[in-house]
Write an enzyme that holds these catalytic residues in place. Structure first.
Site, PDB file in Angstrom:
ATOM      1  N   ASP A  29       0.860  -1.190   0.000  1.00 31.41           N
ATOM      2  CA  ASP A  29       0.000   0.000   0.000  1.00 31.41           C
ATOM      3  C   ASP A  29       0.892   1.234   0.000  1.00 31.41           C
ATOM      4  O   ASP A  29       1.828   1.333   0.796  1.00 31.41           O
ATOM      5  CB  ASP A  29      -0.914  -0.018   1.232  1.00 31.41           C
ATOM      6  CG  ASP A  29      -2.029   1.008   1.141  1.00 31.41           C
ATOM      7  OD1 ASP A  29      -1.730   2.215   0.971  1.00 31.41           O
ATOM      8  OD2 ASP A  29      -3.199   0.616   1.237  1.00 31.41           O
ATOM      9  N   ILE A  30       0.616   2.161  -0.886  1.00 30.09           N
ATOM     10  CA  ILE A  30       1.477   3.338  -1.058  1.00 30.09           C
ATOM     11  C   ILE A  30       1.428   4.261   0.168  1.00 30.09           C
ATOM     12  O   ILE A  30       2.388   4.977   0.446  1.00 30.09           O
ATOM     13  CB  ILE A  30       1.094   4.099  -2.357  1.00 30.09           C
ATOM     14  CG1 ILE A  30       2.234   4.963  -2.841  1.00 30.09           C
ATOM     15  CG2 ILE A  30      -0.174   4.906  -2.209  1.00 30.09           C
ATOM     16  CD1 ILE A  30       3.357   4.205  -3.464  1.00 30.09           C
ATOM     17  N   GLU A  88     -12.270   3.369  -1.244  1.00 31.58           N
ATOM     18  CA  GLU A  88     -11.465   4.306  -2.046  1.00 31.58           C
ATOM     19  C   GLU A  88     -11.237   3.778  -3.467  1.00 31.58           C
ATOM     20  O   GLU A  88     -11.368   4.532  -4.435  1.00 31.58           O
ATOM     21  CB  GLU A  88     -10.121   4.530  -1.332  1.00 31.58           C
ATOM     22  CG  GLU A  88      -9.241   5.582  -1.982  1.00 31.58           C
ATOM     23  CD  GLU A  88      -7.877   5.677  -1.311  1.00 31.58           C
ATOM     24  OE1 GLU A  88      -7.788   5.615  -0.064  1.00 31.58           O
ATOM     25  OE2 GLU A  88      -6.878   5.785  -2.044  1.00 31.58           O
ATOM     26  N   HIS A  93     -10.118  -5.919  -2.983  1.00 32.84           N
ATOM     27  CA  HIS A  93      -8.774  -6.149  -2.435  1.00 32.84           C
ATOM     28  C   HIS A  93      -8.847  -6.417  -0.944  1.00 32.84           C
ATOM     29  O   HIS A  93      -9.785  -5.977  -0.261  1.00 32.84           O
ATOM     30  CB  HIS A  93      -7.843  -4.961  -2.710  1.00 32.84           C
ATOM     31  CG  HIS A  93      -8.361  -3.636  -2.240  1.00 32.84           C
ATOM     32  ND1 HIS A  93      -9.302  -2.915  -2.943  1.00 32.84           N
ATOM     33  CD2 HIS A  93      -8.096  -2.909  -1.128  1.00 32.84           C
ATOM     34  CE1 HIS A  93      -9.578  -1.790  -2.299  1.00 32.84           C
ATOM     35  NE2 HIS A  93      -8.867  -1.771  -1.177  1.00 32.84           N
ATOM     36  N   HIS A  95      -6.606  -5.999   2.615  1.00 36.17           N
ATOM     37  CA  HIS A  95      -5.462  -5.364   3.276  1.00 36.17           C
ATOM     38  C   HIS A  95      -4.830  -6.378   4.237  1.00 36.17           C
ATOM     39  O   HIS A  95      -5.531  -6.940   5.085  1.00 36.17           O
ATOM     40  CB  HIS A  95      -5.910  -4.164   4.119  1.00 36.17           C
ATOM     41  CG  HIS A  95      -6.492  -3.018   3.358  1.00 36.17           C
ATOM     42  ND1 HIS A  95      -5.780  -1.863   3.086  1.00 36.17           N
ATOM     43  CD2 HIS A  95      -7.727  -2.824   2.821  1.00 36.17           C
ATOM     44  CE1 HIS A  95      -6.561  -1.009   2.430  1.00 36.17           C
ATOM     45  NE2 HIS A  95      -7.743  -1.571   2.255  1.00 36.17           N
TER      46      HIS A  95
HETATM   47  P1  AMP Z   1      -9.844   1.111   0.222  1.00 39.30           P
HETATM   48  O1  AMP Z   1     -10.389   1.067  -1.178  1.00 39.30           O
HETATM   49  O2  AMP Z   1     -10.672   1.995   1.129  1.00 39.30           O
HETATM   50  O3  AMP Z   1      -9.654  -0.272   0.815  1.00 39.30           O
HETATM   51  O4  AMP Z   1      -8.405   1.796   0.174  1.00 39.30           O
HETATM   52  C1  AMP Z   1      -7.571   1.650  -0.956  1.00 39.30           C
HETATM   53  C2  AMP Z   1      -6.126   1.568  -0.524  1.00 39.30           C
HETATM   54  O5  AMP Z   1      -5.337   1.590  -1.696  1.00 39.30           O
HETATM   55  C3  AMP Z   1      -5.643   2.718   0.365  1.00 39.30           C
HETATM   56  O6  AMP Z   1      -5.077   2.185   1.564  1.00 39.30           O
HETATM   57  C4  AMP Z   1      -4.595   3.437  -0.501  1.00 39.30           C
HETATM   58  O7  AMP Z   1      -3.502   3.932   0.244  1.00 39.30           O
HETATM   59  C5  AMP Z   1      -4.185   2.340  -1.464  1.00 39.30           C
HETATM   60  N1  AMP Z   1      -3.712   2.840  -2.764  1.00 39.30           N
HETATM   61  C6  AMP Z   1      -4.326   3.733  -3.577  1.00 39.30           C
HETATM   62  N2  AMP Z   1      -3.594   3.943  -4.689  1.00 39.30           N
HETATM   63  C7  AMP Z   1      -2.502   3.158  -4.592  1.00 39.30           C
HETATM   64  C8  AMP Z   1      -1.363   2.900  -5.406  1.00 39.30           C
HETATM   65  N3  AMP Z   1      -1.200   3.532  -6.603  1.00 39.30           N
HETATM   66  N4  AMP Z   1      -0.429   2.032  -4.980  1.00 39.30           N
HETATM   67  C9  AMP Z   1      -0.573   1.387  -3.797  1.00 39.30           C
HETATM   68  N5  AMP Z   1      -1.624   1.578  -2.976  1.00 39.30           N
HETATM   69  C10 AMP Z   1      -2.578   2.442  -3.349  1.00 39.30           C
END
Ligand code: AMP
Length: 131
Positions: A29-30, A88, A93, A95
């Site tokens: 995760d970025i 988001e 996915h 975590h």
């Molecule tokens: P959620 O959809 O609420 O589970 O959150 C999406 C997750 O993806 C968040 O923790 C972000 O930090 C992560 N994220 C978003 N864009 C990227 C990326 N380009 N590379 C890695 N992680 C990402």
């Protein structure tokens, strides 16, 4: 339009890759909530994890277990915490988060931005342990 995770899987956007098979992709995760925070994604573009077919959901979890086992070896921690949010990024996915205490899992405490070299080293360390 392809999701940001599909673009990552296709190599159009860079990622700190941790593991991959024909149906799944895992990367850091970025903006992690804890160092080593990893996302496990099905290559099939589905916006919500519970829209996956039963077998697809089972396969995703088994792949996540393999990634978690590698994380346990590469990252000092008590457990690998597991959560699904998905508010988001509309691409299913899981975590996986290395944790020592409950608060290591708190998403509302503010996320981290780690040094790119540390991120690359962590991804490589986890990838090395992936079986
Ligand atoms: P959620 O959809 O609420 O589970 O959150 C999406 C997750 O993806 C968040 O923790 C972000 O930090 C992560 N994220 C978003 N864009 C990227 C990326 N380009 N590379 C890695 N992680 C990402």
């Amino acid at each position: 339009m392809a999701t940001i995770f599909t673009k990552i899987i296709n190599g159009e956007i860079p990622s700190y890759k941790v593991a991959e098979d024909d149906k799944h992709y895992a990367f850091l995760d970025i903006n992690p909530v804890a160092p080593g925070h990893t996302l496990v994604v099905p290559k099939k573009e589905v916006d919500y994890i519970f829209k996956l077919e039963d077998q697809e959901l089972a396969d995703l979890n088994v792949f996540a277990k393999r990634v978690a086992k590698a994380m346990e070896k590469a990252m000092p921690c008590k457990r690998i915490g597991v959560t699904v949010i998905g508010l988001e990024v509309p691409h299913a996915h899981i975590h996986l988060i290395p944790i020592n205490k409950e608060s290591d899992m708190y998403f509302n405490k503010g996320k981290l931005t780690l040094d790119p070299k540390d991120m690359a080293d962590m991804a490589q360390a986890i990838a090395k342990e992936f079986k």
